[in-house]
Design a protein around this motif. Structure first.
Motif, PDB file in Angstrom:
ATOM      1  N   GLU A 364       0.842  -1.203   0.000  1.00  0.00           N
ATOM      2  CA  GLU A 364       0.000   0.000   0.000  1.00  0.00           C
ATOM      3  C   GLU A 364       0.876   1.251   0.000  1.00  0.00           C
ATOM      4  O   GLU A 364       0.563   2.250  -0.663  1.00  0.00           O
ATOM      5  N   GLN A 367       1.968   2.031  -3.403  1.00  0.00           N
ATOM      6  CA  GLN A 367       0.827   2.490  -4.209  1.00  0.00           C
ATOM      7  C   GLN A 367       0.446   3.933  -3.890  1.00  0.00           C
ATOM      8  O   GLN A 367       0.246   4.747  -4.798  1.00  0.00           O
ATOM      9  N   VAL A 368       0.377   4.275  -2.602  1.00  0.00           N
ATOM     10  CA  VAL A 368      -0.080   5.630  -2.255  1.00  0.00           C
ATOM     11  C   VAL A 368       0.981   6.682  -2.583  1.00  0.00           C
ATOM     12  O   VAL A 368       0.636   7.841  -2.859  1.00  0.00           O
ATOM     13  N   GLN A 371       0.320   7.296  -6.236  1.00  0.00           N
ATOM     14  CA  GLN A 371      -0.936   8.051  -6.379  1.00  0.00           C
ATOM     15  C   GLN A 371      -0.770   9.497  -5.917  1.00  0.00           C
ATOM     16  O   GLN A 371      -1.291  10.427  -6.536  1.00  0.00           O
ATOM     17  N   GLY A 372      -0.042   9.679  -4.822  1.00  0.00           N
ATOM     18  CA  GLY A 372       0.177  11.019  -4.284  1.00  0.00           C
ATOM     19  C   GLY A 372       0.991  11.894  -5.223  1.00  0.00           C
ATOM     20  O   GLY A 372       0.661  13.070  -5.447  1.00  0.00           O
ATOM     21  N   LYS A 387      -2.874  11.254   0.155  1.00  0.00           N
ATOM     22  CA  LYS A 387      -2.127  10.040  -0.202  1.00  0.00           C
ATOM     23  C   LYS A 387      -0.726  10.055   0.407  1.00  0.00           C
ATOM     24  O   LYS A 387      -0.259   9.039   0.957  1.00  0.00           O
ATOM     25  N   ARG A 390      -0.846   9.430   4.106  1.00  0.00           N
ATOM     26  CA  ARG A 390      -0.985   8.000   4.390  1.00  0.00           C
ATOM     27  C   ARG A 390       0.361   7.289   4.206  1.00  0.00           C
ATOM     28  O   ARG A 390       0.715   6.392   4.981  1.00  0.00           O
ATOM     29  N   ALA A 391       1.129   7.703   3.200  1.00  0.00           N
ATOM     30  CA  ALA A 391       2.449   7.113   2.961  1.00  0.00           C
ATOM     31  C   ALA A 391       3.376   7.362   4.155  1.00  0.00           C
ATOM     32  O   ALA A 391       4.082   6.451   4.602  1.00  0.00           O
ATOM     33  N   SER A 439      10.010   4.213  -4.736  1.00  0.00           N
ATOM     34  CA  SER A 439       8.773   4.007  -3.962  1.00  0.00           C
ATOM     35  C   SER A 439       8.468   2.547  -3.706  1.00  0.00           C
ATOM     36  O   SER A 439       7.786   2.208  -2.738  1.00  0.00           O
TER      37      SER A 439
END
Length: 447
Positions: A364, A367-368, A371-372, A387, A390-391, A439
């Motif tokens: 996750e 992924q975030v 996305q961010g 996002k 959350r990361a 990432s």
């Protein structure tokens, strides 16, 4: 320290971590499969020094070095010089007996050394000749990476070796061929050799470079300062020289009525493998993992099994490591079992395996971040903040200090535990590209 014997190749082991207990009606089985290879070409995680190799050992490999020679490599002029120096350093790290070639890449691919559609065999003389040839490299022309890969494939396939590897350096976008052309080249080369890809400077496209490495089961990274190329190329070549077994596949067998939700590598990086499955028999498929030396990797397998009654047990999956056998079959290197047990014990069936929880979070996290950063580029400040916040939270919770440090260059962290952040008004392009490129790097579960 004793020399390795020529016959000493890695020994593989498979460990499965899961909570096998399912509640009544439960069907989804998750397992982390740790694959470890020991006793091969590396010592203590670092490649063994050349004097530790027995005579003739390690000659079963071929390497193609692809160096961007497009016009942009002249801006600044030191970039081309750094690329030449880095390629020379990589050539110095070649073991005696390894086949190799140097390719100059522009809108066409040219053989720099040895030429004539062949590979050289590494020794003191050919290393010196290759480094002399590097001096002629100059910048000029466009960028068509697919042609570089195609030439590398033709050269590498001519060698009667097990390990085939490429190292690719670019500083710009792939502007002189279509995305379809590049994809066709990657499809044609995938499974024929592995390839590490590096972007130097900040004028290249992260998704292009990481996409090349992903398709070719290699690593991707940024070298923002060209002065760092030589050290990076040396490390890459040393890692390549530590590979001992090629074409290793993760074979997954599942029972009748089971559905594979996904198979992904989750350490040392996140790599989606689900769509790369090759059917090999009734309810069995192979997922490519490339070449191995002394190393350990983790895979997340998720299987949906048919429903069963309380107290029943099922083999939800059998995970094997296989390589092509001499007789056209396969050689089984190691295997592990994934189980499903139905129980009405709520405590047993609701607890999550620490390994599964950890790597679900790491996947996750990757992924975030993507996305961010995509949201940030699109001007969606709220989406980017949510996002990337959350990361930060996931990185802090899992102890992924390297990713947390990279995130702190893109956002101001107010509260890591809560994921409260503010987007920085100004972010260096190199910092943003480094975060995006790295990432997918994960940390292992704390023992």
């Amino acid at each position: 320290m004793a020399k390795f014997s020529k016959s000493k190749v890695p020994q593989f082991s498979v460990d499965v971590y899961q909570n096998e207990f399912l509640p009544e009606g439960g069907r989804e089985v998750n397992a982390i499969v740790t694959v470890t290879s020991t006793g091969g070409g590396t010592v203590g995680g670092a490649v063994a020094a050349p004097q530790f190799y027995a005579a003739g050992r390690g000659a079963d490999a071929a390497v193609a070095l692809m160096v961007d020679c497009s016009g942009s490599m002249d801006y600044p002029p030191t970039k081309m010089r750094n690329a030449r120096d880095a390629t020379a350093a990589a050539i110095d790290a070649l073991r005696d007996g390894v086949h190799f070639a140097v390719i100059g890449g522009t809108h066409v691919a040219k053989e720099v050394f040895p030429g004539g559609g062949r590979l050289a065999v590494a020794d003191a003389q050919t290393r010196d000749q290759a480094k002399q040839a590097l001096r002629k490299l100059s910048a000029g022309g466009g960028t068509a990476v697919g042609t570089w890969l195609g030439l590398a494939d033709r050269l590498l396939s001519a060698a009667d070796v097990s390990i085939r590897h490429g190292i690719l350096l670019t500083d710009g976008r792939n502007e002189h061929e279509s995305p379809d052309d590049l994809k066709a080249a990657l499809d044609a080369c995938a499974g024929r050799f592995t390839c590490d890809a590096r972007g130097v400077g900040t004028d290249w496209e992260v998704k292009e470079v990481t996409g090349i490495a992903s398709a070719m089961l290699g690593s991707a990274d940024i070298v923002a300062d060209p002065a760092g190329l030589a050290a990076d190329f040396t490390r890459m070549m040393e890692t390549a020289m530590g590979k001992e077994v090629a074409d290793v596949a993760l074979r997954l067998w599942t029972p009748l009525g089971a559905e594979i939700k996904f198979v992904k590598q989750v350490a040392p990086t996140v790599e989606e493998l689900t769509d790369r499955r090759v059917e090999v028999g009734p309810r069995a498929g192979d997922y490519p993992t490339g070449s191995w030396g002394d190393e350990s990797r983790d895979y997340h397998v998720c299987v949906q099994v048919p429903n069963a009654g309380l107290g029943q047990e099922m083999l939800a999956g059998r995970v094997s490591l296989v390589i092509p056998g001499a007789d056209g079959g396969v050689q089984n290197l190691a295997q592990g079992l994934v189980r499903a047990v139905w129980t009405d014990d709520m405590t047993a069936s609701t607890s999550i395996s620490p390994q599964v929880a950890h790597y679900t979070g790491q996947a996750e996290l990757a992924q975030v971040i993507q996305q961010g950063l995509d949201a940030r580029k699109a001007g969606d400040a709220d989406g980017a903040t949510a996002k990337l916040g959350r990361a930060v939270q996931l990185a802090a919770a899992s102890g992924n200090a390297d990713t947390a440090k990279l995130l702190s260059k893109v956002v101001d962290v107010v509260d890591a535990a809560e994921g409260t952040v503010r987007l920085k008004a100004k972010v260096a392009e190199a910092d943003e590209m480094t975060l995006e490129t790295r990432s997918t790097k994960t940390v292992r579960v704390k023992k």
